[in-house]
Design an enzyme around this catalytic site. Structure first.
Site, PDB file in Angstrom:
ATOM      1  N   PHE A 148       0.863  -1.186   0.000  1.00  0.00           N
ATOM      2  CA  PHE A 148       0.000   0.000   0.000  1.00  0.00           C
ATOM      3  C   PHE A 148       0.892   1.227   0.000  1.00  0.00           C
ATOM      4  CE2 PHE A 148      -2.592   3.424   1.659  1.00  0.00           C
ATOM      5  CZ  PHE A 148      -3.738   3.290   0.891  1.00  0.00           C
ATOM      6  N   ASP A 233       9.380   2.585   1.718  1.00  0.00           N
ATOM      7  CA  ASP A 233       8.197   3.313   2.187  1.00  0.00           C
ATOM      8  C   ASP A 233       8.042   3.055   3.687  1.00  0.00           C
ATOM      9  OD1 ASP A 233       5.672   4.135   2.951  1.00  0.00           O
ATOM     10  OD2 ASP A 233       4.675   3.455   1.117  1.00  0.00           O
ATOM     11  N   LYS A 262       2.960   9.394   8.625  1.00  0.00           N
ATOM     12  CA  LYS A 262       2.090   9.173   9.791  1.00  0.00           C
ATOM     13  C   LYS A 262       2.586   9.712  11.136  1.00  0.00           C
ATOM     14  CE  LYS A 262      -0.206   5.114   7.811  1.00  0.00           C
ATOM     15  NZ  LYS A 262      -1.663   5.268   7.931  1.00  0.00           N
TER      16      LYS A 262
HETATM   17  C1  LIG Z   1       3.017   2.213   3.798  1.00  0.00           C
HETATM   18  C2  LIG Z   1       2.092   3.343   3.462  1.00  0.00           C
HETATM   19  N1  LIG Z   1       2.415   4.168   2.462  1.00  0.00           N
HETATM   20  C3  LIG Z   1       1.621   5.204   2.133  1.00  0.00           C
HETATM   21  C4  LIG Z   1       0.438   5.424   2.783  1.00  0.00           C
HETATM   22  C5  LIG Z   1      -0.442   6.572   2.377  1.00  0.00           C
HETATM   23  O1  LIG Z   1      -0.382   7.567   3.345  1.00  0.00           O
HETATM   24  P1  LIG Z   1      -1.494   8.738   3.362  1.00  0.00           P
HETATM   25  O2  LIG Z   1      -2.783   8.099   3.702  1.00  0.00           O
HETATM   26  O3  LIG Z   1      -0.981   9.687   4.426  1.00  0.00           O
HETATM   27  O4  LIG Z   1      -1.489   9.373   2.025  1.00  0.00           O
HETATM   28  C6  LIG Z   1       0.065   4.572   3.831  1.00  0.00           C
HETATM   29  C7  LIG Z   1      -1.221   4.771   4.546  1.00  0.00           C
HETATM   30  O5  LIG Z   1      -1.720   3.922   5.231  1.00  0.00           O
HETATM   31  C8  LIG Z   1       0.917   3.503   4.188  1.00  0.00           C
HETATM   32  O6  LIG Z   1       0.601   2.665   5.167  1.00  0.00           O
END
Ligand SMILES: Cc1ncc(COP(=O)(O)O)c(C=O)c1O
Length: 415
Positions: A148, A233, A262
């Site tokens: 994700f 990520d 986050k």
């Molecule tokens: C690993 C990862 N990357 C990117 C995101 C996307 O982040 P945002 O919701 O702040 O755009 C998330 C959100 O859960 C995530 O868990």
């Protein structure tokens, strides 16, 4: 029923009606509205107390309303909130330096407002670098199935969940997906068109999936061999949650690009994309920008978060509390196995139990969890959670599980 006119706060029924009429219905919301928090505890609009073991989806790593963060925010709000990136602000480079130090040094940082935006920056930077190093054809990015990376069009295309792609075709081209933790599949995908590999060190939304030891090192080795960038990520795993400052630090690797969001603002929206200086230099002035990214208010919050994390040793606290939580969960008869690192854990339920129903019953009993898969519960409490709170939360879960699998609706996707 309590009404707006009496309290200034909407009742839950009023809130639902207002949202149904005026809100875009993109969330399958759980029928509760939180009005106040302190540490690991939340209170809803009806005055009920809950233990928050989801932390706003792994965001509030220092718990709710942390006094040092609240004080920094209030002070900054009274001083200067925003000036735009046309000018310097004195906090942004200080924050960049702090993050660079935690990641390993020798890098540069771009600030954004969310995880998806941090990944957008990483994707654009990898393409720009690929262009300058291998010509126009080198723009593809390989990511993992069940990953994700966000909901913007490019990060959705990067996300390895084809069912989420369907309603939005055509998506931006240039993304390929291989099974997570499969080195051979990755090796097969890394041809001369690929500029980067993008991976979560531990897949969060995909089910809290941990790669076997040696996986990231093998990926780094392949990236070096094929001259491909490694983007990690760390949006969900970063800043202490897994028991290290960053998830990749459980392995012996140095990424080229790291994305963070986050926990960085403990709930104040801020994201960051770090890159090795040589990679970062592929961006020229005008290539990328954000109106709000790294503005004084968000940067001040993030600096306060890092101060508290360092004083409290957030990563060590997460590692220790994670061990306690794991042991408590493993002792539950209805839990088959526990996976994850630090305080990003999933409890796989015994066959026949449905996680959505357990989450709904826990909510009724005063505990917030998340159904990360139809059969697994995700737990991501504050890194400062106390042992008493760990025991209280698992006690609630134990009582719910002992009562069986109540037939309750699946609360729907969280992100
Ligand atoms: C690993 C990862 N990357 C990117 C995101 C996307 O982040 P945002 O919701 O702040 O755009 C998330 C959100 O859960 C995530 O868990």
């Amino acid at each position: 029923m309590t009404t707006t006119s009496e309290t200034g706060v909407l009742s839950l029924d009023e809130l639902r009606a207002l949202d149904a009429e005026h809100g875009m219905q993109t969330y399958g919301r759980i029928p509760v509205a939180f009005v106040r928090g302190e540490g690991t505890v939340l209170w809803d609009s009806e005055g009920r107390r809950y233990l928050d073991f989801l932390g706003g989806l792994a965001v509030t790593a220092l718990g709710h309303a942390h006094p040092a963060v609240a004080e920094a925010l209030a002070d900054q709000a009274r001083t200067l909130v925003h000036v735009s990136n046309l000018y310097f602000n004195e906090l942004q480079p200080q924050l960049a330096a702090r993050l660079d130090g935690l990641i390993g040094g020798g890098g540069r940082v771009f600030f954004s407002n969310s995880g998806a935006e941090a990944n957008e920056c990483a994707i654009k930077l990898a393409r720009r670098y690929g262009q300058s190093n291998g010509g126009r054809a080198r723009f593809e990015i390989v990511t993992a199935l069940a990953s994700f990376h966000g909901r913007t069009l490019a990060t959705l295309a990067a996300t390895g969940q084809p069912q989420k792609h369907e309603p939005f075709q055509p998506l931006p081209v240039g993304f390929r997906h291989v099974p997570f933790a499969d080195v051979d599949a990755l090796a097969g995908a890394l041809d001369e068109r690929v500029c980067a590999v993008l991976l979560e060190p531990l897949q969060g939304e995909g089910g809290v999936n941990v790669a076997p030891p040696g996986y990231l090192e093998a990926v780094r080795g392949l990236c070096d061999e094929r001259e491909v960038l490694l983007i990690v990520d760390e949006v969900q795993t970063g800043l202490g949650r897994t028991g290290r400052w960053f998830g990749f630090q459980h392995a012996d690797v140095a990424p080229d690009i790291v994305t963070i969001a986050k926990a960085l603002g403990n709930g104040v929206p801020i994201g960051a994309c770090w890159a090795r200086a040589e990679v970062a230099e592929a961006f020229r002035p005008g290539d990328h920008a954000s109106t709000f990214g790294g503005q004084p208010l968000a940067a001040r919050a993030a600096l306060a978060v890092l101060d508290v994390m360092e004083v409290e040793d957030g990563p060590a606290r997460a590692a220790r509390a994670g061990r306690v939580l794991r042991e408590l969960l493993e002792a539950l008869p209805a839990v088959d196995m526990v996976r994850g690192e630090g305080l990003l854990l999933a409890a796989e339920l015994t066959p026949g139990l449905e996680s959505g129903a357990i989450v709904a019953a826990c909510l009724d009993a005063g505990l917030l969890l998340n159904a990360v898969t139809p059969t697994a519960l995700r737990l991501a409490p504050s890194l400062l959670v106390s042992d008493d709170e760990l025991e209280e939360a698992v006690g609630i879960l134990a009582r719910v599980l002992a009562a069986g699998d109540p037939a309750a609706p699946d609360p729907g996707p969280a992100s």
